[in-house]
Design an enzyme around this catalytic site. Structure first.
Site, mmCIF file in Angstrom:
data_model
loop_
_atom_site.group_PDB
_atom_site.id
_atom_site.type_symbol
_atom_site.label_atom_id
_atom_site.label_comp_id
_atom_site.label_asym_id
_atom_site.label_seq_id
_atom_site.Cartn_x
_atom_site.Cartn_y
_atom_site.Cartn_z
ATOM 1 N N GLY A 149 6.926 -40.449 49.023
ATOM 2 C CA GLY A 149 8.206 -41.159 49.118
ATOM 3 C C GLY A 149 8.026 -42.648 49.336
ATOM 4 O O GLY A 149 8.732 -43.469 48.741
ATOM 5 N N CYS A 150 7.066 -43.006 50.180
ATOM 6 C CA CYS A 150 6.834 -44.422 50.496
ATOM 7 C C CYS A 150 6.253 -45.159 49.287
ATOM 8 O O CYS A 150 6.586 -46.318 49.044
ATOM 9 C CB CYS A 150 5.906 -44.540 51.701
ATOM 10 S SG CYS A 150 6.608 -43.759 53.176
ATOM 11 N N THR A 151 5.412 -44.471 48.532
ATOM 12 C CA THR A 151 4.844 -45.066 47.321
ATOM 13 C C THR A 151 5.950 -45.309 46.297
ATOM 14 O O THR A 151 6.063 -46.401 45.733
ATOM 15 C CB THR A 151 3.741 -44.158 46.742
ATOM 16 O OG1 THR A 151 2.708 -44.022 47.729
ATOM 17 C CG2 THR A 151 3.157 -44.743 45.465
ATOM 18 N N GLY A 199 8.252 -48.265 47.327
ATOM 19 C CA GLY A 199 7.596 -49.547 47.071
ATOM 20 C C GLY A 199 7.528 -49.863 45.581
ATOM 21 O O GLY A 199 7.753 -51.004 45.166
#
Length: 155
Positions: free
Chosen positions: A45-47, A50
Site C-alpha cells: 500500500g505504501c509503495t 508513493g
C-alpha cells in the site's frame, strides 16, 4: 507542541530528510506543502501510494506544491525506498514520532488479531502561508491522489 487543526497555522518543525538534509516547514513558505504519512517503506500500500504521487508530480509542480512522505522508518530505509521507486520527493524520518504526534496520526491498530500503535495513513495540505487547509484521514490508496488533486485545484 499542540496538535494541528484545519484552518490554523501549522507550527514550524524540522525532521531528518532523505538526501542528507533537514526538512523545515518554514523553508517552504510561499509553496503549498503536501505531507503524507504512511506506515512502512516497501510495503504494497505504501509503495502504491508513493508511486501515485510520483506519477502525478507534474500536476503538483504546476500547482506549486511540494510533496513529502513521512514514516517512522530510518533514513537508510527511506533512501533505499526512494531510490528503488524513483520518488522525485523527499521522505522524512520521524523515528521519535514528534511530527506524527503533531498531526495526530499514531493510532491503535489491529493486525492478525493483535493491537499495536502505528501510523494511520493520512495526508495534510498546508497552504503557502503555513495554514492547514485540508486533511485526509484513514486514506484509501486507490483514489487518494485524485481526491488530493481536486482540492489543490481549488486553492
Amino acid at each position: 507542541m499542540s496538535q494541528v487543526a484545519v484552518g490554523q497555522q501549522v507550527p514550524d518543525f524540522e525532521v531528518p530528510s532523505t538526501g542528507d538534509k533537514t526538512f523545515r516547514l518554514s523553508d517552504f513558505k510561499g509553496k503549498n506543502v503536501l505531507i503524507y504519512f504512511y506506515p512502512k517503506d516497501s510495503t504494497p500500500g505504501c509503495t502504491t501510494e508513493g508511486q501515485n504521487f510520483r506519477d502525478n508530480i507534474e500536476f503538483f509542480n504546476e500547482h506549486d506544491t511540494v510533496i513529502v512522505g513521512v514514516s517512522r522508518d530510518s533514513l537508510r530505509k527511506h533512501e533505499n525506498f526512494k531510490e528503488k521507486q524513483c520518488f522525485p520527493f523527499d521522505l522524512l524520518s520521524d523515528e521519535d514520532e514528534a511530527v506524527c504526534k503533531l498531526f495526530d496520526v499514531i493510532k491503535l491498530k489491529k493486525m492478525y488479531g493483535k493491537e499495536h500503535l502505528g501510523i494511520e495513513r493520512s495526508t495534510f495540505l498546508i497552504d503557502k502561508e503555513g495554514v492547514l487547509r485540508h486533511e485526509w484521514r484513514k486514506v484509501k490508496v486507490k483514489e487518494h491522489v485524485d481526491e488530493v488533486k481536486e482540492v489543490i485545484s481549488e486553492l
